[in-house]
Design a protein around this motif. Structure first.
Motif, mmCIF file in Angstrom:
data_model
loop_
_atom_site.group_PDB
_atom_site.id
_atom_site.type_symbol
_atom_site.label_atom_id
_atom_site.label_comp_id
_atom_site.label_asym_id
_atom_site.label_seq_id
_atom_site.Cartn_x
_atom_site.Cartn_y
_atom_site.Cartn_z
ATOM 1 N N ILE A 195 0.845 -1.154 -0.005
ATOM 2 C CA ILE A 195 0.032 0.184 -0.018
ATOM 3 C C ILE A 195 0.860 1.214 -0.064
ATOM 4 O O ILE A 195 1.806 1.314 0.900
ATOM 5 C CB ILE A 195 -0.858 0.078 1.273
ATOM 6 C CG1 ILE A 195 -1.586 -1.271 1.171
ATOM 7 C CG2 ILE A 195 -1.667 1.266 1.229
ATOM 8 C CD1 ILE A 195 -2.812 -1.470 2.428
ATOM 9 N N ILE A 196 0.767 2.016 -0.980
ATOM 10 C CA ILE A 196 1.359 3.145 -1.158
ATOM 11 C C ILE A 196 0.788 4.412 -0.724
ATOM 12 O O ILE A 196 -0.192 4.624 -1.517
ATOM 13 C CB ILE A 196 2.167 3.380 -2.441
ATOM 14 C CG1 ILE A 196 3.274 2.093 -2.985
ATOM 15 C CG2 ILE A 196 2.940 4.650 -2.797
ATOM 16 C CD1 ILE A 196 3.766 2.172 -4.392
ATOM 17 N N LEU A 197 1.065 5.266 0.290
ATOM 18 C CA LEU A 197 0.155 6.376 0.653
ATOM 19 C C LEU A 197 1.025 7.599 0.288
ATOM 20 O O LEU A 197 2.018 7.873 0.864
ATOM 21 C CB LEU A 197 0.315 6.151 2.332
ATOM 22 C CG LEU A 197 -0.378 7.425 3.095
ATOM 23 C CD1 LEU A 197 -2.199 7.494 2.644
ATOM 24 C CD2 LEU A 197 -0.193 7.507 4.519
ATOM 25 N N PRO A 198 0.353 8.217 -0.500
ATOM 26 C CA PRO A 198 1.089 9.681 -1.035
ATOM 27 C C PRO A 198 0.981 10.335 0.324
ATOM 28 O O PRO A 198 0.342 10.603 1.209
ATOM 29 C CB PRO A 198 0.069 10.023 -2.214
ATOM 30 C CG PRO A 198 -0.724 8.921 -2.725
ATOM 31 C CD PRO A 198 -0.754 7.902 -1.170
ATOM 32 N N PHE A 199 2.038 11.367 0.394
ATOM 33 C CA PHE A 199 2.339 12.406 1.341
ATOM 34 C C PHE A 199 0.906 13.450 1.138
ATOM 35 O O PHE A 199 0.485 13.749 2.339
ATOM 36 C CB PHE A 199 3.437 13.338 0.932
ATOM 37 C CG PHE A 199 4.789 12.739 1.003
ATOM 38 C CD1 PHE A 199 4.742 11.557 1.812
ATOM 39 C CD2 PHE A 199 5.896 13.393 0.781
ATOM 40 C CE1 PHE A 199 6.018 10.828 2.052
ATOM 41 C CE2 PHE A 199 7.079 12.712 1.123
ATOM 42 C CZ PHE A 199 7.159 11.523 1.734
ATOM 43 N N SER A 200 0.296 13.520 0.130
ATOM 44 C CA SER A 200 -1.018 14.425 0.162
ATOM 45 C C SER A 200 -2.004 13.824 0.988
ATOM 46 O O SER A 200 -2.683 14.561 1.793
ATOM 47 C CB SER A 200 -1.486 14.820 -1.216
ATOM 48 O OG SER A 200 -1.797 13.455 -1.851
ATOM 49 N N ILE A 201 -2.385 12.578 1.008
ATOM 50 C CA ILE A 201 -3.360 11.894 1.669
ATOM 51 C C ILE A 201 -2.773 11.742 3.224
ATOM 52 O O ILE A 201 -3.562 11.920 4.249
ATOM 53 C CB ILE A 201 -3.685 10.572 1.149
ATOM 54 C CG1 ILE A 201 -4.024 10.508 -0.255
ATOM 55 C CG2 ILE A 201 -4.697 9.808 2.114
ATOM 56 C CD1 ILE A 201 -4.203 9.463 -1.050
ATOM 57 N N ALA A 202 -1.543 11.622 3.276
ATOM 58 C CA ALA A 202 -1.015 11.641 4.791
ATOM 59 C C ALA A 202 -1.183 12.592 5.433
ATOM 60 O O ALA A 202 -1.725 12.890 6.607
ATOM 61 C CB ALA A 202 0.497 11.190 4.847
ATOM 62 N N ARG A 203 -0.959 14.091 4.615
ATOM 63 C CA ARG A 203 -1.371 15.270 5.368
ATOM 64 C C ARG A 203 -2.701 15.557 5.739
ATOM 65 O O ARG A 203 -3.257 15.821 6.755
ATOM 66 C CB ARG A 203 -0.831 16.419 4.323
ATOM 67 C CG ARG A 203 0.478 16.395 4.190
ATOM 68 C CD ARG A 203 0.961 17.969 3.369
ATOM 69 N NE ARG A 203 2.334 17.644 3.149
ATOM 70 C CZ ARG A 203 2.471 17.272 1.775
ATOM 71 N NH1 ARG A 203 1.779 17.063 0.984
ATOM 72 N NH2 ARG A 203 3.975 17.389 1.442
ATOM 73 N N GLN A 204 -3.632 15.106 4.807
ATOM 74 C CA GLN A 204 -5.212 15.213 5.067
ATOM 75 C C GLN A 204 -5.693 14.357 6.370
ATOM 76 O O GLN A 204 -6.275 14.659 7.093
ATOM 77 C CB GLN A 204 -5.923 14.798 3.828
ATOM 78 C CG GLN A 204 -5.718 15.810 2.723
ATOM 79 C CD GLN A 204 -6.596 15.225 1.630
ATOM 80 O OE1 GLN A 204 -7.351 13.967 1.563
ATOM 81 N NE2 GLN A 204 -6.436 15.746 0.161
ATOM 82 N N LEU A 205 -5.007 13.153 6.440
ATOM 83 C CA LEU A 205 -5.349 12.236 7.564
ATOM 84 C C LEU A 205 -4.638 12.861 8.912
ATOM 85 O O LEU A 205 -5.423 12.686 10.089
ATOM 86 C CB LEU A 205 -4.729 10.894 7.344
ATOM 87 C CG LEU A 205 -5.089 9.820 8.437
ATOM 88 C CD1 LEU A 205 -6.391 9.490 8.649
ATOM 89 C CD2 LEU A 205 -4.084 8.519 8.130
ATOM 90 N N LYS A 206 -3.498 13.499 8.745
ATOM 91 C CA LYS A 206 -2.767 13.840 9.989
ATOM 92 C C LYS A 206 -3.752 15.057 10.364
ATOM 93 O O LYS A 206 -4.018 15.355 11.570
ATOM 94 C CB LYS A 206 -1.737 14.634 9.611
ATOM 95 C CG LYS A 206 -0.761 15.224 10.571
ATOM 96 C CD LYS A 206 0.582 15.989 10.190
ATOM 97 C CE LYS A 206 1.064 16.824 11.334
ATOM 98 N NZ LYS A 206 0.628 18.193 11.411
#
Length: 199
Positions: free
Chosen positions: A44-55
């Protein structure tokens, strides 16, 4: 340059639990993106943009865990480096420079090699010089011998006008021959030194 995470099992479990909560205030867009990620098989590759939204969501909602806790067993996704194609002009110039350097190296290695080499003992020019040197020595020695013989003969014949006895004539011829021989020997030695390059 990296722009995503390869997530592990901890992320899967926590995000699955988060998606299963009916009262979670996840936006539909983020819910859809996270759901699509979890449905994939393999990495599973999590882009930084989605990681920022999740944070941002975790901070806003005050959840008891943080993004770095979700990503503890994750790693950075390093995309494969794609080597850019080489400029053909540059490649041609490099080939020319390589050829020039190889030619200079070859010339440096072969600058003391004479193409008139006869065999491994020397060149034709050296052989000719040795022949001329030997010829000069032979001529000088022959000249010395002829001079000695001629001096003896002339002294012996010329002394008949001074001496009547044969013994006196021979002694006078030997004395004259010795004087001329020593002078000629001196000239011969000087000539030999000149031929062999000695001072």
């Amino acid at each position: 340059m990296t722009s995503a995470f390869v997530v592990g099992d901890r992320f899967r479990k926590k995000v699955s639990n988060l998606l299963e909560q009916p009262d979670s205030s996840l936006s539909e867009e983020l819910r859809t993106k996270l759901g699509d990620l979890l449905e994939r098989n393999g990495q599973i590759i999590l882009p930084f943009s989605i990681a920022r939204q999740l944070k941002q969501y975790l901070q806003d909602e005050g959840h008891p865990f943080y993004l770095h806790e979700l990503l503890e067993d994750s790693s950075l996704h390093l995309p494969e480096f794609v080597k850019p194609p080489r400029n053909p002009e540059l490649v041609a110039r490099l080939e020319i420079i390589k050829a020039r350097l190889a030619n200079e190296e070859y010339n440096k290695m072969t600058r003391n090699v004479n193409n008139q080499e006869m065999n491994r003992n020397g060149t034709l020019a050296e052989f000719g010089q040795q022949v001329r040197s030997a010829k000069a020595v032979i001529v000088t020695v022959f000249n010395f011998l002829v001079t000695i013989i001629a001096t003896f003969a002339c002294s012996y014949i010329g002394s008949q006008y001074l001496f009547t006895e044969t013994t006196a004539r021979v002694i006078s011829a030997v004395i004259a021959t010795s004087v001329v021989g020593l002078a000629e020997l001196y000239v011969l030695v000087r000539t030999m030194e000149g031929e062999f390059g000695e001072p």
